[in-house]
Scaffold this motif. Structure first.
Motif, PDB file in Angstrom:
ATOM      1  N   TYR A  16      11.204  -6.741  -2.865  1.00 39.49           N
ATOM      2  CA  TYR A  16      12.675  -6.365  -2.811  1.00 39.49           C
ATOM      3  C   TYR A  16      12.810  -5.790  -1.177  1.00 39.49           C
ATOM      4  N   GLY A  19      14.793  -8.383   1.434  1.00 42.46           N
ATOM      5  CA  GLY A  19      16.252  -8.498   0.902  1.00 42.46           C
ATOM      6  C   GLY A  19      17.032  -7.332   1.042  1.00 42.46           C
ATOM      7  N   LEU A  20      16.345  -6.299   0.454  1.00 40.69           N
ATOM      8  CA  LEU A  20      17.112  -4.993   0.635  1.00 40.69           C
ATOM      9  C   LEU A  20      17.527  -4.590   2.093  1.00 40.69           C
ATOM     10  N   PHE A  23      20.019  -6.574   3.253  1.00 42.42           N
ATOM     11  CA  PHE A  23      21.922  -6.321   2.679  1.00 42.42           C
ATOM     12  C   PHE A  23      22.099  -4.948   3.334  1.00 42.42           C
ATOM     13  N   ARG A  26      23.348  -5.479   7.201  1.00 44.98           N
ATOM     14  CA  ARG A  26      24.656  -6.299   7.163  1.00 44.98           C
ATOM     15  C   ARG A  26      25.756  -5.270   6.864  1.00 44.98           C
ATOM     16  N   ARG A  27      25.536  -3.879   6.453  1.00 46.26           N
ATOM     17  CA  ARG A  27      26.703  -2.987   6.249  1.00 46.26           C
ATOM     18  C   ARG A  27      26.728  -1.633   7.134  1.00 46.26           C
ATOM     19  N   TYR A  62      20.038  -1.977  -5.408  1.00 43.16           N
ATOM     20  CA  TYR A  62      21.094  -2.207  -4.551  1.00 43.16           C
ATOM     21  C   TYR A  62      22.196  -1.238  -4.969  1.00 43.16           C
ATOM     22  N   THR A  66      23.595   0.922  -1.917  1.00 43.91           N
ATOM     23  CA  THR A  66      25.143   0.877  -1.766  1.00 43.91           C
ATOM     24  C   THR A  66      25.707   2.404  -1.629  1.00 43.91           C
TER      25      THR A  66
END
Length: 185
Positions: A16, A19-20, A23, A26-27, A62, A66
């Protein structure tokens, strides 16, 4: 048993990790923040794996990422109000907006808050006697030391410090309501 858990953590990171990180990147604003958040996620994973098994590892990772992003944004928002208009530690009881003046607006909300602050600050500054207003602007906004202001004006440094203090007290009082409203928001 601990060796098995370590293998599980290593396998999860391999599976992961990229990909993590994408993620998270992007934030958040920069790679350093993304890497800090990812490290926090891995730390939390290692703590939870030692305590209890995770059924859906990907969803859990995820969700934690978040939550960490939200926490980081919330912390930065709170930090916008942690500094004082005055360098005097004894008088740190009022609202402080310095960080709003110094941060770049990256969101419409940040821009709105900054514009609202500037508007209210200048309304409050216009209520001050001209000598207090000018000392505050020179010292706080322009960053001019009291010694240089004293040379420019011919005034005693203590007089200038006193004028700035009165200005700060007035501004704190006037901006306190705005600060409280923003903190509720």
């Amino acid at each position: 048993m601990p060796e098995e858990k370590n293998k599980h953590i290593i396998q999860t990171i391999k599976e992961y990790g990229k990909g993590l990180l994408g993620f998270i990147r992007r934030r958040v604003k920069n790679d350093a923040d993304a890497e800090d958040i990812l490290q926090d996620v891995w730390y939390q994973l290692s703590a939870v794996v030692n305590a209890e098994p995770i059924e859906q590892t990907g969803a859990w990772l995820y969700r934690v990422a978040t939550n960490k992003i939200i926490d980081k944004n919330r912390k930065k928002t709170e930090e916008l109000f942690d500094l004082n208009l005055s360098d005097d530690e004894d008088e740190g009881d009022g609202p402080d907006f310095r960080a709003i003046l110094l941060t770049e607006g990256t969101t419409p909300e940040t821009e709105y808050i900054r514009n609202l602050f500037w508007e209210q600050l200048f309304f409050a500054l216009d209520e001050l006697p001209e000598d207090q207003k000018q000392v505050f602007i020179w010292q706080e906004l322009d960053g001019i030391p009291f010694g240089e202001i004293a040379k420019r004006t011919g005034e005693n440094v203590q007089t200038l410090v006193s004028r700035k203090r009165y200005a700060v007290l007035h501004l704190r009082n006037r901006l306190k309501q705005l600060y409280e409203e923003l903190m509720e928001y």
